[in-house]
Scaffold this motif. Sequence first.
Motif, short mmCIF file in Angstrom:
data_model
loop_
_atom_site.label_atom_id
_atom_site.label_comp_id
_atom_site.label_asym_id
_atom_site.label_seq_id
_atom_site.Cartn_x
_atom_site.Cartn_y
_atom_site.Cartn_z
N UNK A 211 11.49 6.95 16.08
CA UNK A 211 12.86 6.56 16.33
C UNK A 211 13.38 6.21 17.47
N UNK A 212 12.99 7.41 18.31
CA UNK A 212 13.40 7.49 19.80
C UNK A 212 12.57 6.65 20.64
N UNK A 213 11.17 6.57 20.30
CA UNK A 213 10.36 5.61 20.95
C UNK A 213 10.75 4.09 21.11
N UNK A 214 11.09 3.63 19.72
CA UNK A 214 11.58 2.27 19.79
C UNK A 214 13.03 1.81 19.81
N UNK A 215 13.93 2.88 20.01
CA UNK A 215 15.11 2.98 20.08
C UNK A 215 15.84 1.79 19.40
N UNK A 216 16.57 0.74 20.08
CA UNK A 216 17.03 -0.40 19.69
C UNK A 216 16.22 -1.60 19.58
N UNK A 217 14.96 -1.48 19.70
CA UNK A 217 13.97 -2.70 19.86
C UNK A 217 13.35 -2.67 18.33
N UNK A 218 13.44 -1.95 17.54
CA UNK A 218 13.13 -2.21 16.30
C UNK A 218 13.88 -1.25 15.12
N UNK A 219 14.05 -1.92 13.87
CA UNK A 219 14.27 -0.94 12.81
C UNK A 219 13.28 -0.15 12.10
N UNK A 220 13.38 1.04 11.61
CA UNK A 220 12.43 1.64 11.03
C UNK A 220 12.71 2.35 9.90
N UNK A 221 11.97 2.08 8.81
CA UNK A 221 11.93 2.78 7.40
C UNK A 221 10.85 3.70 7.21
N UNK B 254 2.71 -15.44 9.42
CA UNK B 254 3.53 -14.84 10.14
C UNK B 254 3.81 -14.94 11.50
N UNK B 255 4.62 -15.35 12.21
CA UNK B 255 4.58 -15.25 13.72
C UNK B 255 5.70 -14.50 14.46
N UNK B 256 5.34 -13.83 15.20
CA UNK B 256 6.38 -13.05 15.96
C UNK B 256 7.24 -12.19 15.13
N UNK C 276 3.31 -5.28 21.26
CA UNK C 276 1.84 -6.30 21.24
C UNK C 276 2.07 -7.35 20.34
N UNK C 277 2.40 -6.62 19.20
CA UNK C 277 2.63 -7.66 18.02
C UNK C 277 3.95 -8.45 17.62
N UNK C 278 4.93 -8.06 18.23
CA UNK C 278 5.97 -8.86 18.34
C UNK C 278 6.92 -8.36 17.20
N UNK C 279 6.71 -7.49 16.14
CA UNK C 279 7.60 -7.14 14.98
C UNK C 279 8.76 -6.25 15.60
N UNK C 280 10.10 -6.52 15.09
CA UNK C 280 11.30 -5.74 15.18
C UNK C 280 11.57 -4.85 14.00
N UNK C 281 10.76 -4.74 13.10
CA UNK C 281 11.06 -4.01 11.86
C UNK C 281 9.67 -3.29 11.39
N UNK C 282 9.81 -1.76 11.21
CA UNK C 282 8.70 -1.27 11.03
C UNK C 282 8.81 -0.51 9.66
#
Length: 412
Positions: free
Chosen positions: A219-229, A376-378, A178-184
Amino acid sequence: MGIDYADLHDPNAEYTMRDLSGDTMGVTGDRGGGRDVEITDVQTTMVNGNFPWTLVRVYTDAGVVGTGEAYWGAGVPELIERMTPFLVGENPLDIDRLFEHLVQKMSGEGSIEGVTVTAISGIELALHDVAGKLLDVPAYQLLGGKYRDDVRVYCDCHTEQEANPEACADEAERVVDELGYDALKFDLDIPTGFEKDRANRHLRPGQIRHKVDIVEQVTERVKDEADVAFDCHWTFSAGSAKRLASKLEEYDVWWLEDPVPPENLEVQEEVTKSTTTPIAVGENRYRVTEERRLIENQAVDIVAPDLPKVGGMRETRKIADVANQYYVPVAMHNVSSPVATMASAHVAAAIPNSLAVEYHSYELDWWADLVEEDVIEDGYITVPEEPGLGVTLDMDAVEAHMVDGETLFDEA
């Protein structure tokens, strides 16, 4: 009646042998081209965001005003007021010299680390904004040019059920979709129900299993859609940190942040070298000297300085330069308003080893209202080409959200 902090007596400042003022250094020659400018005042206003942000303004006799921001915290506005006499009459284009001038003048008041460095950082950001406007160039140009037009942003995520792994995974999915982030980033230093003693920094087996469950589900939920720290906020003992990091090695963890307290470099080095889970550290170190020790000792896989705390834009650039010699990327910690967030983006654009800049205010619905421009946009910041930092304060929004008892600084 309030204290006049600018008038405090300090023999250390008054008699320093390394006074770097323009007059003492003989930096008085005409420059031409509209560059003969003097600072006339420095003012602050504290805004009550999700952190109490200290906004800083540097005023000049050319009518050009620069806006900066210091990392949040008590005492910073008073320290900036204390330093104002050291800046009045100086040319704001001499950013490096003025930074060192303030460090030397404030040496007796703790300019090695802590809130004094933070206060100087806020002024330094404002000087970059002034200088960019006077020279008609964006701030990144003052740092050597840019490597990228758009800077990646990682979103610091929260949920009302932070101890619930499934709720964290749900929020991760929402922020991506919904917010368009690929890093969390998510917190791991959260109560689990397995605690016996909050003071001893020890993680019991049940606590580690719970934290691993959060990491696994997110990490399993977002898989390759986002990096997660995942952030630990310098909470755990060395042994517990090593056990936790070891258990996370099989998961796609972008980095594990601040697993142990920051004071003991040897412990930090031991933890980092014990695991293949990437370790990020840096928000609680000050200036390039402290960050350098982390990097040179290979006590960190990713360095995470907080720009308006660590020493400002040029100091962060220096940290990145050291990190680059050791092939260490930079992920800037950031809990700031749009002002310092944009300053971080300018530095991230100007260094080769930038990973991302943090955004910590996605739950604050008026964060973006503080400036007139979109920031910030997308999940990315497009680095402005306007002079200076490229953001303009909305003074109505600033006034509406000031800390109780605060006074609004003068308009530009």
